[in-house]
Scaffold this active site. Structure first.
Site, PDB file in Angstrom:
ATOM      1  N   GLU A   1      -9.827  -1.980   5.280  1.00  0.00           N
ATOM      2  CA  GLU A   1     -10.466  -1.709   6.558  1.00  0.00           C
ATOM      3  C   GLU A   1     -11.678  -2.628   6.743  1.00  0.00           C
ATOM      4  O   GLU A   1     -12.183  -3.206   5.765  1.00  0.00           O
ATOM      5  CB  GLU A   1     -10.908  -0.237   6.605  1.00  0.00           C
ATOM      6  CG  GLU A   1      -9.768   0.759   6.438  1.00  0.00           C
ATOM      7  CD  GLU A   1      -8.871   0.879   7.669  1.00  0.00           C
ATOM      8  OE1 GLU A   1      -8.754  -0.081   8.452  1.00  0.00           O
ATOM      9  OE2 GLU A   1      -8.263   1.955   7.845  1.00  0.00           O
TER      10      GLU A   1
ATOM     11  N   ASP B   1       0.810  -1.220   0.000  1.00  0.00           N
ATOM     12  CA  ASP B   1       0.000   0.000   0.000  1.00  0.00           C
ATOM     13  C   ASP B   1       0.844   1.272   0.000  1.00  0.00           C
ATOM     14  O   ASP B   1       2.050   1.230   0.234  1.00  0.00           O
ATOM     15  CB  ASP B   1      -0.969   0.000   1.188  1.00  0.00           C
ATOM     16  CG  ASP B   1      -0.352  -0.548   2.471  1.00  0.00           C
ATOM     17  OD1 ASP B   1       0.891  -0.540   2.584  1.00  0.00           O
ATOM     18  OD2 ASP B   1      -1.102  -0.985   3.357  1.00  0.00           O
TER      19      ASP B   1
ATOM     20  N   ASN C   1      -7.725  -2.802  14.218  1.00  0.00           N
ATOM     21  CA  ASN C   1      -9.108  -3.132  13.847  1.00  0.00           C
ATOM     22  C   ASN C   1      -9.183  -4.368  12.945  1.00  0.00           C
ATOM     23  O   ASN C   1     -10.220  -4.646  12.359  1.00  0.00           O
ATOM     24  CB  ASN C   1      -9.765  -1.935  13.145  1.00  0.00           C
ATOM     25  CG  ASN C   1      -9.002  -1.513  11.892  1.00  0.00           C
ATOM     26  OD1 ASN C   1      -8.050  -2.175  11.492  1.00  0.00           O
ATOM     27  ND2 ASN C   1      -9.432  -0.434  11.269  1.00  0.00           N
TER      28      ASN C   1
ATOM     29  N   HIS D   1      -7.411  -4.847  10.177  1.00  0.00           N
ATOM     30  CA  HIS D   1      -7.150  -4.638   8.747  1.00  0.00           C
ATOM     31  C   HIS D   1      -5.862  -5.343   8.307  1.00  0.00           C
ATOM     32  O   HIS D   1      -4.954  -5.566   9.104  1.00  0.00           O
ATOM     33  CB  HIS D   1      -7.152  -3.147   8.376  1.00  0.00           C
ATOM     34  CG  HIS D   1      -5.954  -2.348   8.796  1.00  0.00           C
ATOM     35  ND1 HIS D   1      -6.020  -1.015   9.113  1.00  0.00           N
ATOM     36  CD2 HIS D   1      -4.637  -2.676   8.944  1.00  0.00           C
ATOM     37  CE1 HIS D   1      -4.821  -0.557   9.407  1.00  0.00           C
ATOM     38  NE2 HIS D   1      -3.964  -1.543   9.321  1.00  0.00           N
TER      39      HIS D   1
HETATM   40  C1  F6R Z   1       1.386  -1.564   6.105  1.00  0.00           C
HETATM   41  C2  F6R Z   1       0.066  -2.173   6.186  1.00  0.00           C
HETATM   42  C3  F6R Z   1      -0.729  -2.174   7.443  1.00  0.00           C
HETATM   43  C4  F6R Z   1       0.110  -2.474   8.677  1.00  0.00           C
HETATM   44  C5  F6R Z   1      -0.760  -2.438   9.924  1.00  0.00           C
HETATM   45  C6  F6R Z   1       0.056  -2.643  11.176  1.00  0.00           C
HETATM   46  O1  F6R Z   1       1.924  -1.693   4.812  1.00  0.00           O
HETATM   47  O2  F6R Z   1      -0.398  -2.637   5.202  1.00  0.00           O
HETATM   48  O3  F6R Z   1      -1.742  -3.138   7.331  1.00  0.00           O
HETATM   49  O4  F6R Z   1       0.712  -3.720   8.542  1.00  0.00           O
HETATM   50  O5  F6R Z   1      -1.415  -1.211  10.008  1.00  0.00           O
HETATM   51  O6  F6R Z   1       0.912  -1.559  11.337  1.00  0.00           O
HETATM   52  P1  F6R Z   1       2.087  -1.599  12.417  1.00  0.00           P
HETATM   53  O7  F6R Z   1       3.006  -2.679  12.014  1.00  0.00           O
HETATM   54  O8  F6R Z   1       2.724  -0.242  12.329  1.00  0.00           O
HETATM   55  O9  F6R Z   1       1.432  -1.849  13.734  1.00  0.00           O
END
Ligand code: F6R
Length: 241
Positions: free
Chosen positions: A142, A67, A135, A137
């Site tokens: 989301e 992303d 959450n 995701h």
């Molecule tokens: C990042 C991504 C997100 C993160 C998730 C956890 O490329 O796709 O899904 O993996 O938000 O983020 P952290 O590792 O910062 O807790």
């Protein structure tokens, strides 16, 4: 689904780095699906060290990131493109032309999503590395995202914006509100999936992903249906399992 519980973030990072290194050793020209965020930082640091010591080479590896924020250029220090260069690509022997990430400033987001979806389809990933949002995701899919979705532009949820504010000087208002993300259906098309989660803030999401109903309300729950999915979680993230 295989669940490995380790003591802490250092062990998680070592286990994840060994997993990825083994894939690359076995298939030097593999395509790797990569993630950003705090979770993979330790793993990436170790992969950089392995490469510097000559234990592993990324010279023939291709990468596809999950992303990117909408509105941030690749040289913006808050962009995921910059994150990947700083934390991995600039420190390994990968050919930058073989690293792919959605373009968050493309003139047409729709066309950019279609271009990236074609790329994802053309480059089968040997493994997709994932973090998990508080959450549930995965990528920036989301809660509520259809489980068969392909690359699309999303509005980030308030939970996600707050969780990512630390990277923007603690200010939620500075966090971009939109992103382009690989879809859940595309994440699922990787041959293997490795999800890493650390810390008590992830415990509920990990529980919902592993033990909950398979539902768009917790996008990560779909991973229960993947043929080769491994979760490496530390004790705090596993505390509700
Ligand atoms: C990042 C991504 C997100 C993160 C998730 C956890 O490329 O796709 O899904 O993996 O938000 O983020 P952290 O590792 O910062 O807790």
């Amino acid at each position: 689904m295989k669940i490995t519980v380790v003591q802490n973030y250092a062990e998680l990072s070592a286990a994840a780095a060994e997993y990825i290194a083994a894939v690359v050793a076995d298939r030097p020209n593999a395509t790797l699906g990569l993630a950003t965020g705090n979770s993979p930082l330790g793993c990436y640091k170790l992969l950089c060290e392995y490469c510097a010591h000559g234990d592993i080479s990324f010279a023939h590896v291709t990468t596809l990131n999950l992303d990117e924020y909408v509105g941030l250029t690749a040289d913006n220090a808050d962009s995921y493109a910059y994150f990947m260069r700083k934390n991995l690509f600039d420190n390994i022997d990968i050919d930058p032309r073989n690293t792919h990430i959605p373009n968050g400033v493309a003139p047409s987001l729709q066309q950019e999503c279609a271009r990236y979806a074609r790329l994802v389809g053309a480059l089968p990933r040997a493994v997709q590395l994932l973090g998990i949002g508080v959450n549930g995701h995965i990528g920036f899919n989301e809660p509520g995202t259809p489980l068969n979705s392909v690359t699309h532009a999303v509005q980030l949820s308030y939970d996600t914006i707050c969780a990512n504010a630390a990277h923007f000087g603690g200010s939620a208002t500075r966090v971009p509100t939109r992103a382009i993300t690989m879809g859940i259906g595309e994440i699922m098309s990787a041959e293997r999936i490795l999800l890493i989660a650390s810390g008590g803030a992830k415990a509920q999401a990990v529980k919902d992903a592993v033990r909950g109903d398979i539902s768009p309300l917790c996008p990560a729950s779909v991973l229960q249906t993947h043929a080769d999915c491994t979760f490496i979680v530390d004790e705090q993230a596993a505390s509700l399992l």
